[in-house]
Design a protein around this motif. Structure first.
Motif, PDB file in Angstrom:
ATOM      1  N   ILE A 214       0.709   5.253   0.895  1.00 20.06           N
ATOM      2  CA  ILE A 214       1.815   4.578   0.970  1.00 20.06           C
ATOM      3  C   ILE A 214       1.444   3.028   1.937  1.00 20.06           C
ATOM      4  N   VAL A 215       1.675   2.094   1.596  1.00 21.08           N
ATOM      5  CA  VAL A 215       1.034   0.846   2.400  1.00 21.08           C
ATOM      6  C   VAL A 215       2.446   0.129   2.809  1.00 21.08           C
ATOM      7  N   ILE A 216       2.436  -0.352   4.237  1.00 22.36           N
ATOM      8  CA  ILE A 216       3.727  -0.884   4.625  1.00 22.36           C
ATOM      9  C   ILE A 216       3.416  -2.203   5.138  1.00 22.36           C
ATOM     10  N   ASP A 217       4.472  -3.058   4.706  1.00 29.71           N
ATOM     11  CA  ASP A 217       4.300  -4.715   5.176  1.00 29.71           C
ATOM     12  C   ASP A 217       5.830  -4.902   4.783  1.00 29.71           C
ATOM     13  N   ARG A 218       5.958  -6.191   4.935  1.00 30.58           N
ATOM     14  CA  ARG A 218       7.278  -6.966   4.794  1.00 30.58           C
ATOM     15  C   ARG A 218       7.173  -8.314   4.060  1.00 30.58           C
ATOM     16  N   PHE A 219       5.939  -8.463   3.349  1.00 31.29           N
ATOM     17  CA  PHE A 219       5.723  -9.667   2.664  1.00 31.29           C
ATOM     18  C   PHE A 219       5.631  -9.152   1.234  1.00 31.29           C
ATOM     19  N   ALA A 220       6.538 -10.033   0.284  1.00 28.57           N
ATOM     20  CA  ALA A 220       6.795  -9.079  -0.744  1.00 28.57           C
ATOM     21  C   ALA A 220       5.217  -9.543  -1.636  1.00 28.57           C
ATOM     22  N   ASP A 221       4.780 -10.755  -1.789  1.00 31.55           N
ATOM     23  CA  ASP A 221       3.636 -11.065  -2.441  1.00 31.55           C
ATOM     24  C   ASP A 221       2.351 -10.095  -1.912  1.00 31.55           C
ATOM     25  N   ARG A 222       2.305  -9.598  -0.937  1.00 30.23           N
ATOM     26  CA  ARG A 222       1.215  -8.825  -0.467  1.00 30.23           C
ATOM     27  C   ARG A 222       1.500  -7.199  -0.914  1.00 30.23           C
ATOM     28  N   LEU A 223       2.823  -7.098  -0.851  1.00 27.15           N
ATOM     29  CA  LEU A 223       3.169  -5.663  -1.500  1.00 27.15           C
ATOM     30  C   LEU A 223       3.093  -5.734  -3.006  1.00 27.15           C
ATOM     31  N   GLN A 224       3.206  -6.608  -3.506  1.00 25.38           N
ATOM     32  CA  GLN A 224       2.912  -6.813  -5.046  1.00 25.38           C
ATOM     33  C   GLN A 224       1.530  -6.821  -5.537  1.00 25.38           C
ATOM     34  N   ALA A 225       0.762  -7.596  -4.579  1.00 27.01           N
ATOM     35  CA  ALA A 225      -0.622  -7.545  -4.852  1.00 27.01           C
ATOM     36  C   ALA A 225      -1.180  -6.147  -4.609  1.00 27.01           C
ATOM     37  N   THR A 226      -0.951  -5.349  -3.528  1.00 27.12           N
ATOM     38  CA  THR A 226      -1.369  -4.075  -3.496  1.00 27.12           C
ATOM     39  C   THR A 226      -0.903  -3.138  -4.402  1.00 27.12           C
ATOM     40  N   ALA A 227       0.246  -3.247  -4.888  1.00 28.05           N
ATOM     41  CA  ALA A 227       0.629  -2.154  -5.985  1.00 28.05           C
ATOM     42  C   ALA A 227      -0.189  -2.594  -7.402  1.00 28.05           C
ATOM     43  N   ARG A 228      -0.463  -3.922  -7.657  1.00 26.62           N
ATOM     44  CA  ARG A 228      -0.966  -4.328  -8.723  1.00 26.62           C
ATOM     45  C   ARG A 228      -2.299  -4.047  -8.658  1.00 26.62           C
ATOM     46  N   HIS A 229      -3.243  -4.355  -7.876  1.00 21.51           N
ATOM     47  CA  HIS A 229      -4.791  -4.332  -7.709  1.00 21.51           C
ATOM     48  C   HIS A 229      -5.415  -2.788  -7.180  1.00 21.51           C
ATOM     49  N   VAL A 230      -4.640  -2.511  -6.125  1.00 26.48           N
ATOM     50  CA  VAL A 230      -4.854  -1.135  -5.584  1.00 26.48           C
ATOM     51  C   VAL A 230      -3.975  -0.045  -6.462  1.00 26.48           C
ATOM     52  N   GLY A 231      -3.052  -0.070  -6.647  1.00 21.92           N
ATOM     53  CA  GLY A 231      -2.501   1.014  -7.299  1.00 21.92           C
ATOM     54  C   GLY A 231      -1.630   2.118  -6.706  1.00 21.92           C
ATOM     55  N   CYS A 232      -1.254   1.714  -5.418  1.00 20.23           N
ATOM     56  CA  CYS A 232      -0.650   2.898  -4.511  1.00 20.23           C
ATOM     57  C   CYS A 232       0.911   2.332  -4.372  1.00 20.23           C
ATOM     58  N   GLU A 233       1.700   3.212  -3.755  1.00 19.61           N
ATOM     59  CA  GLU A 233       2.897   3.086  -3.454  1.00 19.61           C
ATOM     60  C   GLU A 233       3.267   2.106  -2.115  1.00 19.61           C
ATOM     61  N   THR A 234       4.109   1.335  -2.257  1.00 21.57           N
ATOM     62  CA  THR A 234       4.289   0.350  -1.177  1.00 21.57           C
ATOM     63  C   THR A 234       5.897   0.396  -0.606  1.00 21.57           C
TER      64      THR A 234
END
Length: 389
Positions: A214-234
Motif C-alpha cells: 500500500i503506497v500512501i501519498d496525497r497527489f492524485a497523479d502520483r497515486l494513479q501512476a503508482t497503481a498503473r505502473h507498479v500495480g499495488c494499492e494506493t
C-alpha cells in the motif's frame, strides 16, 4: 562545458564551467546522456542541507558514455554505455567488503563535517554538498567518476536509456528499503511517498513476495501512476485516515514493514503538521518527521520501519516509546547502489522492473531551472524532470 549550478536558496542557472579531467588513475570521464532530478535535491535547493557553495553543480542520478579512462581502469573502455551509482565507493575498505557501499571510508574526501555531526562520515555522493565530498554533479555535459570499476555498470543492449537511468539511484534505493527492511513472502507493506523512490520500494516489495503493498501519498497523479505502473494499492492520506485503513488491511495488527520514502520535508496535517512546519522554518528542528512518526505508529509489534528519505540532523517528538514498547526494528541507510545495480539491470532487461514512466518531463539541460521549478511545485504532473545535456 555547460552545467546546472546552485547559486543560492531557490536559485539555479545554467552556465559554462571547466571540463572535468582525470585526477586519479581509477577515474573515468563520462559524457552524460540522461540525468534526472531527485526529491533529495530539493533539500539542497531549499537550503536545508547547509553545506552548499554558490556554483556547485547539482545532480547525482545519471547515465552516459565513457569518453576517457584512467590507467588503472580495467572494466570499462571508451564507448561503453554505463549507469553510475550516485554514491561513490572504493570497493576495498571494510565497509565496502560488507556491501555497505554508501558507508565507504574512502569515497568522501571531506569527512570532517559529517564526522562532527554524525560521529562518522558516509561515503561521497555526486552533486550533494561539501558534506558528502563536494563532488561535481551530473547535471552537466561531462562528469568525472572516481573508482569507475566499482561504481559504473555497463548497460545491457536491451535496456533503453530511459529505463536504465533510474538504476543509478531511484531503483536501488527503493530495493534497498524492501530488502534491508526484511520484506518476506506474505507480508503487508506500507510505503509512505509515491515519488520515484517510493514506487520502486513498492515494486521491490512485490517482487520479494509481499502479499499486499500500500503506497500512501496525497497527489492524485502520483497515486494513479503508482497503481498503473507498479500495480499495488494506493491510499490518499488527505481523504481518509491512514491508521484506520491500515488497521482494516491488517486485521488490527499493523503492517509488517513500513518504508518511509519522504524525508526531511514531509507534509503533515492538523496541529502536528503545523508544529513541524513552524519549527522547521524557524530552524528549531532540522527535519520534519511527520511521515516517519506515522510509519512507526502503524507498524505492528515486532515489525520493521526502514527510513529511505533523507534526514540531516535532528527531529522533535520522535516516538521512541513506541519503538521500544512495540519492539520495532528501525533501520536507515544511504543507497548501497553497487550492491543492487547489476541485479536491477538484469530485471530491467527481463521486463520485471519498469521505470521509464518516472521520466514525465524530458528537456534539454538548458531548461534545467524550469525543470526544477516544475518538479518542486509538482506542476503538470511532474514526477521527475530528466535533462539531456
Amino acid at each position: 562545458m555547460r552545467a546546472l549550478q546552485w547559486d543560492g536558496i531557490d536559485k539555479l542557472s545554467v552556465n559554462t564551467v571547466p571540463d572535468p579531467r582525470l585526477i586519479n588513475s581509477q577515474d573515468a570521464i563520462v559524457r552524460v546522456r540522461r540525468t534526472t532530478t531527485c526529491g533529495s535535491d530539493l533539500h539542497l535547493l531549499g537550503g536545508y542541507i547547509p553545506f552548499m557553495r554558490a556554483g556547485d553543480v547539482l545532480g547525482h542520478e545519471f547515465l552516459g558514455e565513457v569518453v576517457e579512462v584512467g590507467s588503472d581502469v580495467r572494466l570499462h573502455a571508451v564507448g561503453d554505455r554505463v549507469v553510475v551509482s550516485s554514491f561513490i565507493a572504493c570497493g576495498r575498505c571494510w565497509f565496502c567488503r560488507q556491501e555497505l557501499y554508501s558507508s565507504c571510508d574512502n569515497g568522501n574526501t571531506n569527512p570532517a563535517l559529517t564526522e562532527t555531526m554524525w560521529g562518522a562520515a558516509p561515503g561521497g555522493c555526486f552533486g550533494y554538498s561539501h558534506a558528502l565530498g563536494g563532488n561535481a554533479g551530473s547535471h552537466a555535459e561531462y562528469i568525472r567518476v572516481p573508482f569507475a570499476d566499482v561504481g559504473a555498470f555497463r548497460v545491457p543492449d536491451g535496456v533503453s536509456d530511459e529505463r536504465a537511468l533510474f538504476a543509478s539511484d531511484a531503483a536501488p534505493t527503493g530495493w534497498m528499503g524492501a530488502d534491508l527492511g526484511g520484506v518476506r513472502p506474505g507480508d503487508v507493506v506500507a510505503v509512505w511517498g509515491a515519488g520515484g523512490v517510493g514506487q520502486m520500494a513498492a515494486r521491490a516489495s512485490m517482487l520479494l513476495g509481499a502479499e499486499r503493498v500500500i503506497v500512501i501519498d496525497r497527489f492524485a497523479d502520483r497515486l494513479q501512476a503508482t497503481a498503473r505502473h507498479v500495480g499495488c494499492e494506493t491510499l490518499d492520506y488527505s481523504a481518509t485516515s491512514v491508521s484506520a485503513e491500515l488497521e482494516e488491511a491488517t486485521a488490527g495488527r499493523g503492517v509488517d514493514v513500513a518504508i518511509e520514502a519522504v524525508g526531511m520535508e514531509a507534509h503533515g496535517r492538523g496541529i502536528s503538521g503545523a508544529y513541524d512546519q513552524v519549527k522547521h522554518q524557524l530552524r528549531l528542528q532540522t527535519d520534519r518527521p511527520t511521515a516517519l512518526r506515522e510509519a512507526i505508529y502503524n507498524t505492528r509489534k515486532g515489525g520493521t520501519v526502514f527510513v529511505l528519505g533523507v534526514f540531516a540532523l535532528a527531529v522533535n517528538k520522535f516516538p521512541l516509546g513506541a519503538v521500544v514498547n512495540k519492539g520495532l526494528t528501525v533501520r536507515g541507510a544511504q543507497m548501497h547502489g553497487q550492491r543492487y545495480i547489476p541485479m536491477l539491470l538484469e530485471r530491467m532487461e527481463r521486463g520485471e522492473l519498469v521505470t521509464e514512466h518516472l521520466a514525465t518531463h524530458v528537456m534539454p539541460l538548458e531548461e534545467g531551472p524550469r525543470g526544477y521549478a516544475m518538479f518542486k511545485e509538482k506542476q503538470d504532473g511532474c514526477l521527475r524532470a530528466v535533462f539531456t545535456p
